[in-house]
Design a protein around this motif. Sequence first.
Motif, mmCIF file in Angstrom:
data_model
loop_
_atom_site.group_PDB
_atom_site.id
_atom_site.type_symbol
_atom_site.label_atom_id
_atom_site.label_comp_id
_atom_site.label_asym_id
_atom_site.label_seq_id
_atom_site.Cartn_x
_atom_site.Cartn_y
_atom_site.Cartn_z
ATOM 1 N N ARG A 8 -40.487 -32.190 9.269
ATOM 2 C CA ARG A 8 -39.291 -31.617 9.869
ATOM 3 C C ARG A 8 -39.393 -30.099 9.809
ATOM 4 N N SER A 9 -38.608 -29.457 10.611
ATOM 5 C CA SER A 9 -38.604 -27.995 10.636
ATOM 6 C C SER A 9 -37.531 -27.467 9.683
ATOM 7 N N THR A 10 -37.905 -26.496 8.874
ATOM 8 C CA THR A 10 -36.959 -25.862 7.973
ATOM 9 C C THR A 10 -37.096 -24.349 8.113
ATOM 10 N N THR A 11 -36.112 -23.619 7.674
ATOM 11 C CA THR A 11 -36.070 -22.172 7.886
ATOM 12 C C THR A 11 -36.139 -21.411 6.577
ATOM 13 N N ASP A 92 -38.139 -17.476 9.751
ATOM 14 C CA ASP A 92 -39.250 -18.248 10.305
ATOM 15 C C ASP A 92 -39.013 -19.746 10.097
ATOM 16 N N ALA A 93 -39.397 -20.514 11.100
ATOM 17 C CA ALA A 93 -39.332 -21.974 11.000
ATOM 18 C C ALA A 93 -40.659 -22.501 10.450
ATOM 19 N N ILE A 94 -40.580 -23.377 9.454
ATOM 20 C CA ILE A 94 -41.759 -23.912 8.778
ATOM 21 C C ILE A 94 -41.670 -25.437 8.775
ATOM 22 N N GLU A 95 -42.798 -26.109 9.037
ATOM 23 C CA GLU A 95 -42.831 -27.565 8.961
ATOM 24 C C GLU A 95 -43.013 -28.007 7.508
ATOM 25 N N MET A 96 -42.232 -29.003 7.112
ATOM 26 C CA MET A 96 -42.253 -29.464 5.732
ATOM 27 C C MET A 96 -41.968 -30.959 5.691
ATOM 28 N N ARG A 97 -42.553 -31.635 4.705
ATOM 29 C CA ARG A 97 -42.200 -33.027 4.457
ATOM 30 C C ARG A 97 -42.152 -33.273 2.948
ATOM 31 N N GLY A 98 -41.375 -34.255 2.552
ATOM 32 C CA GLY A 98 -41.194 -34.573 1.147
ATOM 33 C C GLY A 98 -39.721 -34.796 0.852
ATOM 34 N N PRO A 99 -39.374 -34.927 -0.406
ATOM 35 C CA PRO A 99 -40.196 -34.730 -1.605
ATOM 36 C C PRO A 99 -41.017 -35.965 -1.934
ATOM 37 N N VAL A 100 -42.130 -35.741 -2.637
ATOM 38 C CA VAL A 100 -42.986 -36.840 -3.068
ATOM 39 C C VAL A 100 -43.495 -36.549 -4.480
ATOM 40 N N GLY A 101 -44.001 -37.591 -5.130
ATOM 41 C CA GLY A 101 -44.645 -37.417 -6.428
ATOM 42 C C GLY A 101 -43.929 -38.103 -7.573
ATOM 43 N N ALA A 102 -44.728 -38.708 -8.471
ATOM 44 C CA ALA A 102 -44.200 -39.360 -9.663
ATOM 45 C C ALA A 102 -44.144 -38.410 -10.856
#
Length: 237
Positions: A8-11, A92-102
């Motif tokens: 997704r796009s985040t700023t 700036d718009a940045i692509e990001m995904r998550g959160p992930v991780g144990a």
Amino acid sequence: MADPFRWRSTTIRAITPATARVKSFRFDALDGPHRAGQHVDVRLTAPDGYQAQRSYSIASVPGDPAGLELMIERLADGEVSGFFDEVAEIGDAIEMRGPVGAFAWEAADGGPVLLVGGGSGVVPLLAMVRERALRAPDVPMLLIYSARRAAEVIARGELSARSRDETGFDLTLLLTREGPTAGRRIDRVMIDTAIECLGMPRHSFVCGGNAFVGTVADLLVDAGVRPSAIRTERFGG
């Protein structure tokens, strides 16, 4: 519930220097909750379609009204870190995904909690320290933080203040390149002293470079910490 594997796009909302090589970046909040210690993936796409991707630990606590915080260290020849250090701007718009991780801790997990971080490996542990202060101040927690020099210590003022003002949180700061501890590394004596102060940890989290994490994990086991109580996060060579 939001899909953590969807890009997704985040700023970028704010940029603040943390050390000479590390900057704090604040982004829009995540679509869903995260656990302290988890990470997100960041993806950059060039005009010609070339993509570069890297994972960064989240420094902020879940639900932080200031947004999601990443602390990004400038690395030699780092495509993604170089962009954030030299090019990225607020808005700036940045692509990001998550959160992930144990590699994660929350108030319900309880304690005592022993955290051991090397260099920028302190970032996910910082999120746990903040989470404890906000939602579980009665849980005993101790952070051993190894850095080369005082100027390279991330969130030094905050961690020192928390150690001074928050009952049940202690900080052991080791500087390996300057001051009275120059040349020293985290050793069995330091681990034993931490356990004597904290009590045998119910949870131990170790984050840093490969060699650092391997050495510390072995020291914890030698000191009597159950292997099942130790979680590790590694980066670099």
